[in-house]
Write an enzyme that holds these catalytic residues in place. Structure first.
Site, PDB file in Angstrom:
ATOM      1  N   ARG A 173       0.824  -1.206   0.000  1.00 43.94           N
ATOM      2  CA  ARG A 173       0.000   0.000   0.000  1.00 43.94           C
ATOM      3  C   ARG A 173       0.860   1.258   0.000  1.00 43.94           C
ATOM      4  NH1 ARG A 173      -2.099   0.971   4.281  1.00 43.94           N
ATOM      5  NH2 ARG A 173      -1.420  -0.887   5.421  1.00 43.94           N
ATOM      6  N   LYS A 318      -8.572  -2.273   1.442  1.00 47.61           N
ATOM      7  CA  LYS A 318      -8.351  -1.418   2.592  1.00 47.61           C
ATOM      8  C   LYS A 318      -9.042  -0.059   2.407  1.00 47.61           C
ATOM      9  CE  LYS A 318      -6.181  -3.530   5.925  1.00 47.61           C
ATOM     10  NZ  LYS A 318      -5.928  -4.931   5.960  1.00 47.61           N
ATOM     11  N   HIS A 337     -10.033  -3.695  12.988  1.00 49.14           N
ATOM     12  CA  HIS A 337      -8.983  -4.276  12.152  1.00 49.14           C
ATOM     13  C   HIS A 337      -8.503  -5.540  12.861  1.00 49.14           C
ATOM     14  CE1 HIS A 337      -4.814  -4.001  10.061  1.00 49.14           C
ATOM     15  NE2 HIS A 337      -5.666  -4.669   9.335  1.00 49.14           N
ATOM     16  N   SER A 355      -0.154  -5.200  10.181  1.00 43.73           N
ATOM     17  CA  SER A 355       0.231  -6.113   9.120  1.00 43.73           C
ATOM     18  C   SER A 355       1.383  -7.022   9.559  1.00 43.73           C
ATOM     19  CB  SER A 355       0.646  -5.290   7.906  1.00 43.73           C
ATOM     20  OG  SER A 355       0.877  -6.140   6.831  1.00 43.73           O
ATOM     21  N   LYS A 359      -2.821 -11.944  12.375  1.00 45.66           N
ATOM     22  CA  LYS A 359      -4.287 -11.995  12.347  1.00 45.66           C
ATOM     23  C   LYS A 359      -4.773 -13.161  11.479  1.00 45.66           C
ATOM     24  CE  LYS A 359      -4.848  -7.867  10.638  1.00 45.66           C
ATOM     25  NZ  LYS A 359      -3.416  -7.505  10.539  1.00 45.66           N
ATOM     26  N   THR A 360      -4.247 -13.216  10.257  1.00 47.39           N
ATOM     27  CA  THR A 360      -4.706 -14.248   9.328  1.00 47.39           C
ATOM     28  C   THR A 360      -4.262 -15.631   9.798  1.00 47.39           C
ATOM     29  OG1 THR A 360      -4.626 -12.669   7.511  1.00 47.39           O
ATOM     30  CG2 THR A 360      -4.654 -14.989   6.906  1.00 47.39           C
ATOM     31  N   ASP A 374      -9.548 -10.361   8.793  1.00 55.59           N
ATOM     32  CA  ASP A 374      -8.973  -9.006   8.772  1.00 55.59           C
ATOM     33  C   ASP A 374      -9.897  -7.838   9.143  1.00 55.59           C
ATOM     34  OD1 ASP A 374      -6.482  -7.574   8.129  1.00 55.59           O
ATOM     35  OD2 ASP A 374      -7.586  -6.719   6.466  1.00 55.59           O
ATOM     36  N   ARG A 439       1.399 -12.530  -1.525  1.00 61.18           N
ATOM     37  CA  ARG A 439       0.059 -12.667  -0.952  1.00 61.18           C
ATOM     38  C   ARG A 439      -0.803 -13.663  -1.713  1.00 61.18           C
ATOM     39  NH1 ARG A 439      -1.841  -9.419   3.567  1.00 61.18           N
ATOM     40  NH2 ARG A 439      -0.224  -7.841   3.874  1.00 61.18           N
TER      41      ARG A 439
HETATM   42  N1  LIG Z   1       4.784 -16.936  16.510  1.00 64.15           N
HETATM   43  C1  LIG Z   1       4.146 -16.537  15.423  1.00 64.15           C
HETATM   44  N2  LIG Z   1       2.854 -16.148  15.490  1.00 64.15           N
HETATM   45  C2  LIG Z   1       2.210 -15.704  14.396  1.00 64.15           C
HETATM   46  N3  LIG Z   1       2.763 -15.645  13.164  1.00 64.15           N
HETATM   47  C3  LIG Z   1       4.043 -16.042  13.027  1.00 64.15           C
HETATM   48  C4  LIG Z   1       4.780 -16.497  14.132  1.00 64.15           C
HETATM   49  N4  LIG Z   1       6.016 -16.820  13.698  1.00 64.15           N
HETATM   50  C5  LIG Z   1       6.045 -16.574  12.402  1.00 64.15           C
HETATM   51  N5  LIG Z   1       4.866 -16.111  11.951  1.00 64.15           N
HETATM   52  C6  LIG Z   1       4.572 -15.694  10.557  1.00 64.15           C
HETATM   53  O1  LIG Z   1       4.220 -14.314  10.568  1.00 64.15           O
HETATM   54  C7  LIG Z   1       3.297 -14.027   9.546  1.00 64.15           C
HETATM   55  C8  LIG Z   1       2.035 -13.405  10.103  1.00 64.15           C
HETATM   56  O2  LIG Z   1       1.317 -12.863   9.025  1.00 64.15           O
HETATM   57  P1  LIG Z   1      -0.256 -12.748   8.891  1.00 64.15           P
HETATM   58  O3  LIG Z   1      -0.930 -13.803   9.697  1.00 64.15           O
HETATM   59  O4  LIG Z   1      -0.581 -12.690   7.449  1.00 64.15           O
HETATM   60  O5  LIG Z   1      -0.461 -11.328   9.546  1.00 64.15           O
HETATM   61  P2  LIG Z   1      -1.650 -10.305   9.407  1.00 64.15           P
HETATM   62  O6  LIG Z   1      -2.831 -11.067   8.934  1.00 64.15           O
HETATM   63  O7  LIG Z   1      -1.821  -9.765  10.787  1.00 64.15           O
HETATM   64  O8  LIG Z   1      -1.180  -9.287   8.427  1.00 64.15           O
HETATM   65  C9  LIG Z   1       3.007 -15.329   8.840  1.00 64.15           C
HETATM   66  O9  LIG Z   1       3.814 -15.407   7.709  1.00 64.15           O
HETATM   67  C10 LIG Z   1       3.393 -16.368   9.904  1.00 64.15           C
HETATM   68  O10 LIG Z   1       3.782 -17.591   9.347  1.00 64.15           O
HETATM   69  C1  LIG Z   2      -3.525  -5.958   3.181  1.00 66.25           C
HETATM   70  C2  LIG Z   2      -3.116  -5.428   4.286  1.00 66.25           C
HETATM   71  O1  LIG Z   2      -3.432  -5.969   5.516  1.00 66.25           O
HETATM   72  P1  LIG Z   2      -2.781  -7.149   6.368  1.00 66.25           P
HETATM   73  O2  LIG Z   2      -1.306  -7.100   6.157  1.00 66.25           O
HETATM   74  O3  LIG Z   2      -3.176  -6.796   7.756  1.00 66.25           O
HETATM   75  O4  LIG Z   2      -3.383  -8.439   5.912  1.00 66.25           O
HETATM   76  C3  LIG Z   2      -2.408  -4.152   4.254  1.00 66.25           C
HETATM   77  O5  LIG Z   2      -2.143  -3.624   5.342  1.00 66.25           O
HETATM   78  O6  LIG Z   2      -2.143  -3.672   3.143  1.00 66.25           O
HETATM   79 CA   LIG Z   3      -3.408  -4.690   7.870  1.00 66.88          CA
HETATM   80 MN   LIG Z   4      -3.974 -10.567   7.223  1.00 72.07          MN
END
Ligand SMILES: Nc1ncnc2c1ncn2[C@@H]1O[C@H](COP(=O)(O)OP(=O)(O)O)[C@@H](O)[C@H]1O
Ligand SMILES: C=C(OP(=O)(O)O)C(=O)O
Ligand SMILES: [Ca+2]
Ligand SMILES: [Mn+2]
Length: 655
Positions: A173, A318, A337, A355, A359-360, A374, A439
């Protein structure tokens, strides 16, 4: 066949006598012959007409009244969306791919109301008014795959069936290029100035950018239009239209927004909000308020958003989230969020975080129902997902650690900016050649235990995720309400510095409400709503560090995902609520003495640092950064309860 029988010797060579063989020629009569006399006929047999995704409008339908009327209304509505504000009518739109259209199409040309004082009094015929704009309306994933592969370089089918795409120059972004129209209403209502994500632009400049996007889109042979929904709460559902130049963008939004049924689509009518995504086409740097060639513009009064000069698809999802952060709180609904999931007994957990904090990853839990990864709403009736899909980070994705996300990367899924082997098309998830922000966007039902409809009761646990690259926050701590608010408003996570020149300092990022880039009102408005809801529902707050342990980034290591999952399990099960706690120095966090499946020594970070002085020093450093960040909030009251405001201010680090 008995060739030898029919051979006569002539000059030493065998002469083949074909005449006699006639009866003996081998015919493969096992299959019924095809019912076509020409190749064209054969091809016409292959595809049968259907609704509503048939790209070509059937001219015969005109005689059948209502069906054709609906189609015409739809096209008129799209033509109106795409109308220039300075010309009399919308573009001539026609449904279907120009490449597949043999006959002269029946054109729909919507006239539109004069909305602008500079509108000419009579129409001058223009070149753009003479051309057709072909509309590819709510195409299916299969159709969008074909469009992408035919027209968009960098589109490939991977070995698991996903569509690999490139988002061009931008792979993330562009928050500094976001603009929000400041008018009489929004100047009063919204959060402006230092710390706010809302950078102002005026109405006139918005119209200039809108016109630029619309003219660009209408100059194309074809544009993609998605009509979809946001928010699974039926009372607060929104109709959105996304107009875009790329099949990749159309498929991305098909996956990320809620997909209408054919009936819902037929009765869609006028959208509540429209995105004009001109993708790679830049804004004009000579335009007022523009500081780069990228501009993401939101106009709340017009209910429109314009995207110029970026193809990063995340801007669309977003951008809509920002819209929800405006609309929902006005209805006393809190926009979050956060990820969200639910246990077998109906216990709901929220996962807030910036980010990359998890979360995911953590809301996708094989033992629980996924409500969303999200963006959510919390109303008086419970929680609802805003979206219809998930957007997972894929860097270092592994089948073993994240099987559900791994298995969701199949036909229909958009895979952005990943690297794959040229022949078998196997993706190398460790490869950061294009970007680290690789992604996958997939419909939520690709996760086997998705809860559809994506709604649930009031949350029981509110988990704040921080990826602490300083390595001083405990893996988990229980928070009281004031602490929850303090950390929610702080919105801390840390980014790790570029990995090139060995160890570098991690940088603290504070993003109010764990999503300052998307909020529209002052953070304290959301915080007050969260406090009220948590108090009313008796929800417990938790701070979970998904980042470093045993030292900062460079010397320590990231907390094992398996350990974080055990911690989260213990929160869900209620085990942690009744555990024994010890209070930490500086941050005053309550840390559990033990958790099933997690080595007890890691629960207090001081144990994991070989150098205790370095630990203390880093802890104080982070404490100072928190304090400094919170200064801007010290003069704000949170909600109507002034005691709470006092308590929140006292809930920060103490040293
Ligand atoms: N202890 C942990 N807890 C959560 N995620 C972790 C951890 N260690 C490594 N990771 C990695 O960190 C990243 C978290 O990203 P994601 O879940 O997509 O975050 P968000 O959705 O908040 O943007 C993933 O690639 C995950 O595999
Ligand atoms: C797509 C996004 O969200 P997130 O990394 O939390 O999934 C972002 O922040 O651009
Ligand atoms: Ca985000
Ligand atoms: Mn996410």
């Amino acid at each position: 066949m008995a060739l030898n029988n029919g051979m006569a010797m002539n000059n030493g060579l065998a002469k083949i006598e074909t005449q006699k063989l006639k009866e003996e020629i081998c015919h493969d009569d096992s299959a019924v012959p095809v019912k076509a006399h020409t190749l064209d006929e054969l091809h016409s047999l292959q595809v049968k007409k259907s609704n509503p995704n048939t790209p070509i409008i059937d001219l015969q339908q005109t005689i059948f009244g209502s069906e054709a009327d609906k189609n015409k209304q739809q096209l008129e509505s799209i033509s109106a969306s795409l109308a220039s504000l300075t010309r009399e009518t919308g573009p001539k739109v026609v449904r279907g791919d120009p490449a597949k259209q043999a006959e002269t199409p029946k054109v729909v040309h919507a006239s539109h109301q004069h909305q602008h004082q500079h509108t000419p009094q009579f129409s001058n015929i223009t070149d753009s008014a003479l051309k057709f704009t072909h509309i590819l309306y709510n195409l299916s994933p299969a159709e969008l795959y074909e469009q992408a592969i035919q027209n968009e370089k960098g589109s490939f089918i991977t070995s698991s069936g996903a569509l690999a795409t490139l988002s061009g120059a931008k792979t993330g972004r562009s928050p500094r290029d976001k603009r929000v129209v400041k008018d009489d209403t929004t100047s009063e209502e919204l959060w402006w100035g230092k710390g706010s994500p809302n950078i102002e632009m005026d109405e006139q400049t918005f119209l200039i950018n809108r016109e630029r996007a619309v003219d660009y889109l209408c100059s194309l042979e074809k544009v993609y239009v998605n009509d979809q929904f946001l928010n699974w709460d039926p009372m607060n559902k929104l109709k959105v239209r996304i107009v875009s130049a790329r099949a990749y963008h159309s498929l991305f939004m098909h996956n990320m927004c809620i997909r209408p049924t054919p009936e819902e689509l037929e009765n869609f009518g006028t959208p509540d909000f429209t995105i004009y995504n001109a993708g790679k086409f830049p804004c004009n740097r000579y335009t007022h308020y523009m500081t780069s060639s990228t501009s993401i513009d939101i106009n709340l009064a017009r209910k429109e958003m314009v995207i110029l000069g970026t193809q990063y698809a995340g801007e669309m999802k977003k951008g809509l989230f920002s819209l929800m952060h405006y609309l929902m709180p006005k209805r006393q609904i809190l926009s979050l969020h956060s990820g969200c999931n639910m246990g077998k007994d109906g216990d709901v957990a929220l996962f807030f975080g910036l980010s990359g904090t998890g979360k995911t990853t953590l809301s996708t839990d094989h033992n629980r129902y996924l409500i969303g990864d999200d963006e959510h709403c919390w109303s008086d009736h419970g929680v609802s997902n805003i979206e219809g899909g998930c957007y997972a980070k894929c860097i270092d994705l592994s089948r073993e650690k994240e099987p559900d996300i791994w298995n969701a990367i199949k036909f229909g899924t958009v895979l952005e900016n990943v690297v794959f082997e040229e022949h078998i098309r196997e993706v190398d998830y460790t490869d950061k050649s294009v970007t680290e922000n690789t992604r996958a966007a997939y419909p939520i039902e690709y996760i086997p235990n998705a809860k559809i409809p994506c709604v649930g009761p009031h949350p029981k646990n509110v988990i704040l995720l921080a990826c602490d690259a300083f390595g001083v926050l405990p893996p988990v701590s229980k928070l009281n309400l004031a602490q929850t608010m303090y950390h929610f408003i702080s919105g801390y996570t840390a980014l790790v510095a570029g990995t090139e020149d060995g160890i570098k300092e991690p940088t603290a990022t504070f993003s109010a409400c764990f999503g300052a880039a998307f909020i529209m009102f002052h953070p304290t408005k959301y915080a007050a709503m969260l406090a009220e809801k948590m108090q009313k529902q008796g929800a417990t707050g938790w701070l979970v560090n998904t980042g470093w342990s045993g030292g900062s980034y460079g010397s320590g290591s990231r907390i094992k995902l398996a350990h974080t999952r055990k911690i989260i399990d213990a929160i869900h099960s209620g085990e942690l609520l009744n555990a024994n706690y010890t209070k930490t120095e500086v941050f005053g966090l309550e840390i559990p003495n033990e958790i099933k499946g997690v080595p007890s020594e890691i629960l207090d970070p001081v144990n994991t640092w070989p150098n205790k002085d370095a630990y203390k020093e880093t802890l104080l450093k982070l404490g100072r950064l928190f304090r400094k960040n919170f200064e801007v909030f010290t003069n704000h009251k949170i909600g109507t309860d002034s005691n709470l405001t006092e308590e929140i201010l006292a809930a920060g680090p103490n040293f």
